[in-house]
Design a protein around this motif. Sequence first.
Motif, mmCIF file in Angstrom:
data_model
loop_
_atom_site.group_PDB
_atom_site.id
_atom_site.type_symbol
_atom_site.label_atom_id
_atom_site.label_comp_id
_atom_site.label_asym_id
_atom_site.label_seq_id
_atom_site.Cartn_x
_atom_site.Cartn_y
_atom_site.Cartn_z
ATOM 1 N N MET A 124 0.843 -1.194 0.000
ATOM 2 C CA MET A 124 0.000 0.000 0.000
ATOM 3 C C MET A 124 0.884 1.252 0.000
ATOM 4 S SD MET A 124 -2.858 1.229 2.798
ATOM 5 C CE MET A 124 -3.809 -0.263 2.535
ATOM 6 N N THR A 125 0.525 2.239 -0.810
ATOM 7 C CA THR A 125 1.320 3.461 -0.898
ATOM 8 C C THR A 125 1.432 4.127 0.473
ATOM 9 O OG1 THR A 125 0.623 3.824 -3.172
ATOM 10 C CG2 THR A 125 1.502 5.725 -1.986
ATOM 11 N N GLY A 126 2.647 4.494 0.830
ATOM 12 C CA GLY A 126 2.912 5.142 2.109
ATOM 13 C C GLY A 126 3.228 4.198 3.236
ATOM 14 N N GLU A 127 3.029 2.884 3.032
ATOM 15 C CA GLU A 127 3.305 1.907 4.081
ATOM 16 C C GLU A 127 4.793 1.851 4.383
ATOM 17 O OE1 GLU A 127 2.855 -2.950 4.824
ATOM 18 O OE2 GLU A 127 2.251 -2.023 2.915
ATOM 19 N N ARG A 128 5.132 1.739 5.658
ATOM 20 C CA ARG A 128 6.533 1.587 6.051
ATOM 21 C C ARG A 128 6.936 0.128 5.935
ATOM 22 N NH1 ARG A 128 7.467 1.722 12.189
ATOM 23 N NH2 ARG A 128 6.509 -0.322 11.840
ATOM 24 N N ILE A 129 8.075 -0.129 5.301
ATOM 25 C CA ILE A 129 8.622 -1.481 5.238
ATOM 26 C C ILE A 129 10.111 -1.427 5.567
ATOM 27 C CG2 ILE A 129 6.915 -2.202 3.520
ATOM 28 C CD1 ILE A 129 9.228 -2.172 1.452
ATOM 29 N N VAL A 130 10.711 -2.604 5.675
ATOM 30 C CA VAL A 130 12.134 -2.699 5.993
ATOM 31 C C VAL A 130 12.822 -3.566 4.942
ATOM 32 C CG1 VAL A 130 13.864 -3.437 7.679
ATOM 33 C CG2 VAL A 130 11.687 -2.469 8.454
ATOM 34 N N ARG A 131 13.858 -3.008 4.334
ATOM 35 C CA ARG A 131 14.771 -3.784 3.488
ATOM 36 C C ARG A 131 15.884 -4.314 4.382
ATOM 37 N NH1 ARG A 131 18.597 -3.235 -1.440
ATOM 38 N NH2 ARG A 131 20.405 -4.289 -0.552
ATOM 39 N N ARG A 132 16.141 -5.621 4.316
ATOM 40 C CA ARG A 132 17.240 -6.210 5.065
ATOM 41 C C ARG A 132 18.210 -6.883 4.103
ATOM 42 N NH1 ARG A 132 15.551 -10.158 9.763
ATOM 43 N NH2 ARG A 132 15.041 -11.435 7.927
ATOM 44 N N ASP A 133 19.504 -6.732 4.360
ATOM 45 C CA ASP A 133 20.521 -7.534 3.705
ATOM 46 C C ASP A 133 20.837 -8.689 4.648
ATOM 47 O OD1 ASP A 133 21.757 -6.243 1.105
ATOM 48 O OD2 ASP A 133 21.262 -4.599 2.459
ATOM 49 N N VAL A 134 20.594 -9.912 4.185
ATOM 50 C CA VAL A 134 20.750 -11.087 5.043
ATOM 51 C C VAL A 134 21.831 -11.995 4.464
ATOM 52 C CG1 VAL A 134 19.608 -13.064 6.095
ATOM 53 C CG2 VAL A 134 18.333 -10.938 5.751
ATOM 54 N N HIS A 135 22.854 -12.219 5.251
ATOM 55 C CA HIS A 135 23.977 -13.084 4.896
ATOM 56 C C HIS A 135 23.505 -14.534 4.790
ATOM 57 C CE1 HIS A 135 27.870 -15.208 5.884
ATOM 58 N NE2 HIS A 135 28.334 -14.301 5.058
ATOM 59 N N ARG A 136 24.215 -15.371 4.037
ATOM 60 C CA ARG A 136 23.802 -16.769 3.870
ATOM 61 C C ARG A 136 23.760 -17.517 5.198
ATOM 62 N NH1 ARG A 136 28.946 -17.198 1.256
ATOM 63 N NH2 ARG A 136 27.855 -17.172 -0.747
ATOM 64 N N SER A 137 24.461 -17.009 6.214
ATOM 65 C CA SER A 137 24.420 -17.619 7.548
ATOM 66 C C SER A 137 23.085 -17.371 8.241
ATOM 67 C CB SER A 137 25.549 -17.058 8.419
ATOM 68 O OG SER A 137 25.328 -15.667 8.664
ATOM 69 N N GLY A 138 22.299 -16.450 7.700
ATOM 70 C CA GLY A 138 21.044 -16.051 8.341
ATOM 71 C C GLY A 138 21.171 -14.795 9.175
ATOM 72 N N ARG A 139 22.399 -14.317 9.366
ATOM 73 C CA ARG A 139 22.606 -13.094 10.143
ATOM 74 C C ARG A 139 22.278 -11.870 9.295
ATOM 75 N NH1 ARG A 139 27.791 -11.836 13.221
ATOM 76 N NH2 ARG A 139 26.282 -10.425 14.171
ATOM 77 N N VAL A 140 21.705 -10.869 9.946
ATOM 78 C CA VAL A 140 21.362 -9.620 9.265
ATOM 79 C C VAL A 140 22.614 -8.762 9.130
ATOM 80 C CG1 VAL A 140 20.034 -7.490 9.411
ATOM 81 C CG2 VAL A 140 18.981 -9.667 10.039
ATOM 82 N N TRP A 141 22.889 -8.323 7.903
ATOM 83 C CA TRP A 141 24.031 -7.456 7.621
ATOM 84 C C TRP A 141 23.629 -5.985 7.704
ATOM 85 C CZ3 TRP A 141 29.093 -7.466 7.413
ATOM 86 C CH2 TRP A 141 29.779 -6.514 6.647
ATOM 87 N N SER A 142 22.395 -5.662 7.309
ATOM 88 C CA SER A 142 21.924 -4.282 7.406
ATOM 89 C C SER A 142 20.403 -4.243 7.351
ATOM 90 C CB SER A 142 22.501 -3.417 6.271
ATOM 91 O OG SER A 142 21.922 -3.782 5.034
ATOM 92 N N GLU A 143 19.830 -3.140 7.837
ATOM 93 C CA GLU A 143 18.402 -2.868 7.748
ATOM 94 C C GLU A 143 18.208 -1.418 7.325
ATOM 95 O OE1 GLU A 143 16.177 -3.770 11.252
ATOM 96 O OE2 GLU A 143 16.959 -5.812 11.428
ATOM 97 N N GLN A 144 17.199 -1.171 6.505
ATOM 98 C CA GLN A 144 16.889 0.188 6.051
ATOM 99 C C GLN A 144 15.384 0.373 6.043
ATOM 100 O OE1 GLN A 144 19.096 2.818 4.793
ATOM 101 N NE2 GLN A 144 17.184 3.930 5.119
ATOM 102 N N ALA A 145 14.910 1.409 6.745
ATOM 103 C CA ALA A 145 13.481 1.724 6.761
ATOM 104 C C ALA A 145 13.107 2.506 5.503
ATOM 105 C CB ALA A 145 13.141 2.538 8.009
ATOM 106 N N LEU A 146 12.027 2.081 4.848
ATOM 107 C CA LEU A 146 11.576 2.677 3.593
ATOM 108 C C LEU A 146 10.059 2.866 3.621
ATOM 109 C CD1 LEU A 146 13.554 0.220 1.287
ATOM 110 C CD2 LEU A 146 14.178 2.611 1.667
ATOM 111 N N ARG A 147 9.553 3.659 2.676
ATOM 112 C CA ARG A 147 8.103 3.732 2.461
ATOM 113 C C ARG A 147 7.790 3.294 1.037
ATOM 114 N NH1 ARG A 147 5.330 5.465 6.713
ATOM 115 N NH2 ARG A 147 6.337 6.895 8.177
ATOM 116 N N VAL A 148 6.634 2.635 0.879
ATOM 117 C CA VAL A 148 6.229 2.095 -0.421
ATOM 118 C C VAL A 148 5.619 3.196 -1.281
ATOM 119 C CG1 VAL A 148 4.678 0.479 -1.587
ATOM 120 C CG2 VAL A 148 5.832 -0.202 0.545
#
Length: 225
Positions: free
Chosen positions: A1-25
């Motif tokens: 939905m337009t304006g919805e907040r979501i999170v982009r995550r970079d996830v390593h093959r180990s399953g650990r999170v490398w980064s997170e970024q808050a975005l809007r759709v």
Amino acid sequence: MTGERIVRRDVHRSGRVWSEQALRVLADTGEALVTACPPGAQALWPALYARARSEGERSVRTEAIHAMASGEWELAAGVWQETELLLWKPPAAWFSINAFYTAAGLRNWYVNFEHPTCRTEAGFDTFDLTVDLVIDPDLSTRRWKDEDEYAHVRRLGIVSEFEHPAVELARAQVLDMLDQRAGPFADADRWAAWRWNPAWPPPCLPHREGAGPGMPGSPPGSPST
């Protein structure tokens, strides 16, 4: 939905999170998920990348890559600064097409080569594969970025022998999109005129709701820019 907040995550093959970024759709169609953020949007980045960015030390960035290879790193709270970001992510593509804006308008296009989208309850997961393509606002000039770093992550096994051919194919696909003026490049003038909706506050990460932009460890920009 337009304006919805979501999170982009970079996830390593180990399953650990490398980064997170808050975005809007901005849009979510079969062609692409289009998101954006302004300065002040919350993020989590590897502490070493944040340090490399703030100090301008390439050696620290190399140290961060070695931490990634070992699977041992710490995350630091940060905020997006300096530019408004527009991110166009086709669901099955090994890349995203980004645009960075300053007060003067579109600064440049930026193609990030990364894993295809994996949707999550909070947004989507992917993983940055280091090499990038920088394109002038009028699409006339392009240059590859971080080729040396890409060769290094291949040597370290961060980019596998399965992933490398996918990256090479994605490079060719992006260059063809540029030549054919396809995808977002078909509407380059419209996207060049885009600006962040000032009625929307900078998005927050879900588990950091209410935290302000002056969080400790905030680097001056994204590790990818």
